[in-house]
Design an enzyme around this catalytic site. Structure first.
Site, PDB file in Angstrom:
ATOM      1  NE  ARG A   1      -0.773  -1.690  -7.018  1.00 50.34           N
ATOM      2  CZ  ARG A   1      -0.198  -2.185  -5.932  1.00 50.34           C
ATOM      3  NH1 ARG A   1      -0.178  -3.481  -5.741  1.00 50.34           N
ATOM      4  NH2 ARG A   1       0.359  -1.398  -5.052  1.00 50.34           N
TER       5      ARG A   1
ATOM      6  N   GLY B   1       3.204   0.855  -0.477  1.00 51.39           N
ATOM      7  CA  GLY B   1       4.467   1.059   0.224  1.00 51.39           C
ATOM      8  C   GLY B   1       5.417   1.946  -0.569  1.00 51.39           C
TER       9      GLY B   1
ATOM     10  CE  LYS C   1       0.089  -0.522   7.193  1.00 48.47           C
ATOM     11  NZ  LYS C   1       0.105  -0.483   5.732  1.00 48.47           N
TER      12      LYS C   1
ATOM     13  N   GLY D   1      -3.249   2.170  -0.438  1.00 47.66           N
ATOM     14  CA  GLY D   1      -4.410   1.294  -0.633  1.00 47.66           C
ATOM     15  C   GLY D   1      -5.695   1.805  -0.001  1.00 47.66           C
TER      16      GLY D   1
HETATM   17  C1  3PG Z   1       2.127  -3.491  -3.009  1.00 50.62           C
HETATM   18  O1  3PG Z   1       1.023  -4.067  -3.028  1.00 50.62           O
HETATM   19  O2  3PG Z   1       2.358  -2.507  -2.280  1.00 50.62           O
HETATM   20  C2  3PG Z   1       3.198  -3.936  -3.989  1.00 50.62           C
HETATM   21  O3  3PG Z   1       2.686  -4.778  -4.965  1.00 50.62           O
HETATM   22  C3  3PG Z   1       4.358  -4.566  -3.272  1.00 50.62           C
HETATM   23  O4  3PG Z   1       3.971  -5.761  -2.671  1.00 50.62           O
HETATM   24  P1  3PG Z   1       4.832  -6.359  -1.447  1.00 50.62           P
HETATM   25  O5  3PG Z   1       4.627  -5.416  -0.284  1.00 50.62           O
HETATM   26  O6  3PG Z   1       4.284  -7.733  -1.199  1.00 50.62           O
HETATM   27  O7  3PG Z   1       6.271  -6.368  -1.865  1.00 50.62           O
END
Ligand code: 3PG
Length: 378
Positions: free
Chosen positions: A34, A357, A189, A334
């Site tokens: 990232r 997400g 999930k 991820g």
């Molecule tokens: C992630 O890792 O998906 C983003 O950085 C968003 O993080 P968060 O789910 O803590 O808002």
């Protein structure tokens, strides 16, 4: 969508909202993808003689209290190394003065009002610099002060180069006419992934499932899945999807009495025992053919519990087949990126999204507030 190329940033001050929320363990950055992904935008802004303040959230600390584990200070050091340029660290928003060419502001989630999209804080962040560049695709699904709020409050705001690339790749994969389009959805999930699958099934020619999704579909078809992870409340929806779409389920799976068990066996989907759990699935020749013939592949989620050697073969075979295919391949999430890192060369995937997400919500067909705020229309 408003882009960097649409505006002049020459000699201006720029607040660059990135997603520097990288995995860190005991102070060590485990994956800096990232950080690397936002470097082209920083370099572009440097060529324009801008003064840049990088802004990001990091983890989920309690607002209003400092927590050294959630400090962005180690990230400032890594960005400096990557750019071969000094990066100043600013510990409080009141100290922003644009003295250095590049600085990084402390974690926005220490600020009270960030999560609530507080108007005053949004104004402070949005008016900190002459231009607010939003390049945090990974957090574009969050309606928070440093995302949606600041974009709205800034006099001039636009998407950064990473965001442009993400939207281009995700739109290409979901809107192109290159066929067949194969979607692969796995992971644990189940309810979220089923939503993703519902949307993808509207424009995919074929679907391969993995993990808890496969188990839910197998159960919906009447197979005994023993103690396997699945979503009981979604069996009806799974049945409906199976009726409507070309969903390819495995014929053989890897089962064991528990996730920590040393014993395991490969069996047909008809012969899973009550005391067993499906922990991986075999990538059969039909799946390999679907992957080889696809012109586009969208991949989210592993096939099995790939972190454990005994149950990693399905995900490894899948990753290798995607890497070998000539299709435009898009991967996100991820766990998917971790599997890519473990089993293949990242360069063999056409585009790896930085979104977790956010990637899923995009694939679910949802509207992402920060993208909408930048003028993006699906
Ligand atoms: C992630 O890792 O998906 C983003 O950085 C968003 O993080 P968060 O789910 O803590 O808002």
């Amino acid at each position: 969508m408003r882009k960097l190329s649409d505006i002049s940033v020459k000699n201006k001050t720029v607040a660059l909202r990135a997603d520097l929320n990288v995995p860190v363990k005991e102070g060590i950055i485990l994956d800096d993808a990232r950080i690397e992904a936002v470097i082209p935008t920083v370099k572009y802004l440097l060529t324009q003689n801008c003064k840049i303040i990088l802004i990001s959230h990091f983890g989920r600390p309690k607002a209003g209290t400092f927590d050294s584990e959630a400090s962005l200070q180690p990230i400032a050091i890594r960005i400096g190394e990557m750019l071969n340029h000094e990066v100043d660290f600013i510990s409080a928003i009141e100290e922003v003065k644009f003295k250095s060419t590049i600085s990084l502001l402390e974690n926005t989630r220490f600020l009270i009002g960030e999560l609530e999209n507080n108007e005053e804080l949004s104004k402070n962040l949005g008016s900190m610099a002459e231009v607010y560049v939003f390049d945090a695709f990974g957090t574009s699904h969050r309606e928070q002060a440093s995302t949606f709020g600041a974009i709205h409050q800034a006099n001039v705001s636009c998407a950064g180069l990473l965001l442009e690339a993400e939207i281009e790749a995700l739109t290409k994969a979901t809107h192109s006419n290159d066929r067949p389009l194969l979607s692969i959805v796995g992971g644990s999930k189940v309810s979220t992934k089923l939503e993703v699958l519902k949307n993808l099934s509207q424009f995919s020619d074929h679907i391969i499932t993995g993990g808890g999704i496969t188990n839910t579909f197998l159960k919906a078809q009447g197979f005994n899945i023993g103690k396997s992870l699945h979503e009981e409340s979604m069996l009806d929806e799974a049945r409906q999807l199976l009726g409507k779409s070309s969903i390819h389920l495995p014929s053989k799976v890897v089962v064991a009495p528990s996730i920590d068990s040393l014993e395991h066996r490969i069996c047909s989907i008809e012969s899973v025992q009550d005391h067993e759990m499906i922990l991986d699935q075999c990538i059969d020749s039909d799946s390999l053919e679907l992957i080889a013939n696809a012109k586009q592949i969208i991949w989210n989620g592993p096939i099995g519990v790939f972190e454990k050697d005994n149950f990693s073969e399905g995900t490894r075979d899948l990753a290798k087949a995607i890497a070998a295919s000539s299709a435009f391949s898009l991967a996100g999430g991820g766990e998917t990126l971790l599997a890519i890192k473990l089993f293949i060369n990242k360069g063999d995937i056409s585009y790896c999204s930085t979104g977790g997400g956010a990637f899923l919500e995009f694939m679910e067909g949802k509207e992402l507030p920060s993208l909408t705020a930048l003028g993006f229309i699906k």
